[in-house]
Write a protein that holds these residues in place. Structure first.
Motif, PDB file in Angstrom:
ATOM      1  N   ASP A  36       0.826  -1.201   0.000  1.00  0.00           N
ATOM      2  CA  ASP A  36       0.000   0.000   0.000  1.00  0.00           C
ATOM      3  C   ASP A  36       0.868   1.261   0.000  1.00  0.00           C
ATOM      4  O   ASP A  36       0.578   2.231  -0.708  1.00  0.00           O
ATOM      5  CB  ASP A  36      -0.934   0.010   1.202  1.00  0.00           C
ATOM      6  CG  ASP A  36      -1.998  -1.068   1.114  1.00  0.00           C
ATOM      7  OD1 ASP A  36      -2.225  -1.587  -0.001  1.00  0.00           O
ATOM      8  OD2 ASP A  36      -2.595  -1.389   2.153  1.00  0.00           O
ATOM      9  N   ALA A  37       1.943   1.259   0.786  1.00  0.00           N
ATOM     10  CA  ALA A  37       2.855   2.403   0.812  1.00  0.00           C
ATOM     11  C   ALA A  37       3.514   2.586  -0.553  1.00  0.00           C
ATOM     12  O   ALA A  37       3.680   3.721  -1.026  1.00  0.00           O
ATOM     13  CB  ALA A  37       3.902   2.216   1.905  1.00  0.00           C
ATOM     14  N   TRP A  38       3.870   1.489  -1.204  1.00  0.00           N
ATOM     15  CA  TRP A  38       4.488   1.577  -2.527  1.00  0.00           C
ATOM     16  C   TRP A  38       3.511   2.146  -3.553  1.00  0.00           C
ATOM     17  O   TRP A  38       3.887   2.976  -4.391  1.00  0.00           O
ATOM     18  CB  TRP A  38       4.970   0.195  -2.965  1.00  0.00           C
ATOM     19  CG  TRP A  38       5.652   0.227  -4.275  1.00  0.00           C
ATOM     20  CD1 TRP A  38       6.954   0.551  -4.532  1.00  0.00           C
ATOM     21  CD2 TRP A  38       5.055  -0.040  -5.552  1.00  0.00           C
ATOM     22  NE1 TRP A  38       7.203   0.485  -5.874  1.00  0.00           N
ATOM     23  CE2 TRP A  38       6.055   0.130  -6.529  1.00  0.00           C
ATOM     24  CE3 TRP A  38       3.784  -0.414  -5.953  1.00  0.00           C
ATOM     25  CZ2 TRP A  38       5.808  -0.058  -7.872  1.00  0.00           C
ATOM     26  CZ3 TRP A  38       3.541  -0.599  -7.297  1.00  0.00           C
ATOM     27  CH2 TRP A  38       4.546  -0.429  -8.237  1.00  0.00           C
ATOM     28  N   VAL A  39       2.248   1.730  -3.473  1.00  0.00           N
ATOM     29  CA  VAL A  39       1.238   2.223  -4.411  1.00  0.00           C
ATOM     30  C   VAL A  39       1.001   3.717  -4.184  1.00  0.00           C
ATOM     31  O   VAL A  39       0.878   4.488  -5.149  1.00  0.00           O
ATOM     32  CB  VAL A  39      -0.073   1.415  -4.275  1.00  0.00           C
ATOM     33  CG1 VAL A  39      -1.210   2.064  -5.032  1.00  0.00           C
ATOM     34  CG2 VAL A  39       0.132  -0.001  -4.767  1.00  0.00           C
ATOM     35  N   ILE A  40       0.968   4.153  -2.936  1.00  0.00           N
ATOM     36  CA  ILE A  40       0.796   5.579  -2.650  1.00  0.00           C
ATOM     37  C   ILE A  40       1.990   6.369  -3.177  1.00  0.00           C
ATOM     38  O   ILE A  40       1.828   7.442  -3.776  1.00  0.00           O
ATOM     39  CB  ILE A  40       0.585   5.805  -1.141  1.00  0.00           C
ATOM     40  CG1 ILE A  40      -0.768   5.229  -0.725  1.00  0.00           C
ATOM     41  CG2 ILE A  40       0.678   7.278  -0.789  1.00  0.00           C
ATOM     42  CD1 ILE A  40      -0.985   5.202   0.771  1.00  0.00           C
TER      43      ILE A  40
END
Length: 101
Positions: A36-40
């Motif tokens: 999720d952090a990578w997608v953000i």
């Protein structure tokens, strides 16, 4: 935090629906915090940042009261369901027709 002042950080708040829709472009990614952090971060690389958010301290007490009310309603609902489950377990042998007649 005072340790972050040399970096001149800015806080942005994303609409979670925007990030969720952006994540649909990566269907094979697992669901975890790192992904999720990578997608953000990937969404940030595309630009078009939202407005810089500022905390308005006038609304913090209202926010706390709203969250407290939500928590109380969840707790009341959970306790009511717990009570009804135990009531059913205790009196499940009663005849269903005209129980309170």
């Amino acid at each position: 935090d005072t340790r972050l002042t040399p970096y001149n950080c800015q806080v942005y708040s994303f609409n979670p629906k925007v990030v969720a829709n952006f994540k649909k472009a990566y269907p094979d990614l697992p669901k975890n915090d790192w992904t999720d952090a990578w997608v953000i971060a990937d969404r940030l690389r595309f630009g078009r940042l939202p407005e810089n958010s500022q905390v308005d301290f006038r609304y913090l007490p209202l926010q706390r009261l709203t969250r407290l009310r939500y928590h109380l309603m969840q707790t009341i609902s959970r306790e009511k369901n717990y009570f009804l489950t135990n009531l059913f377990l205790k009196f499940n042998t009663l005849q269903q027709n005209e129980v309170f007649s």
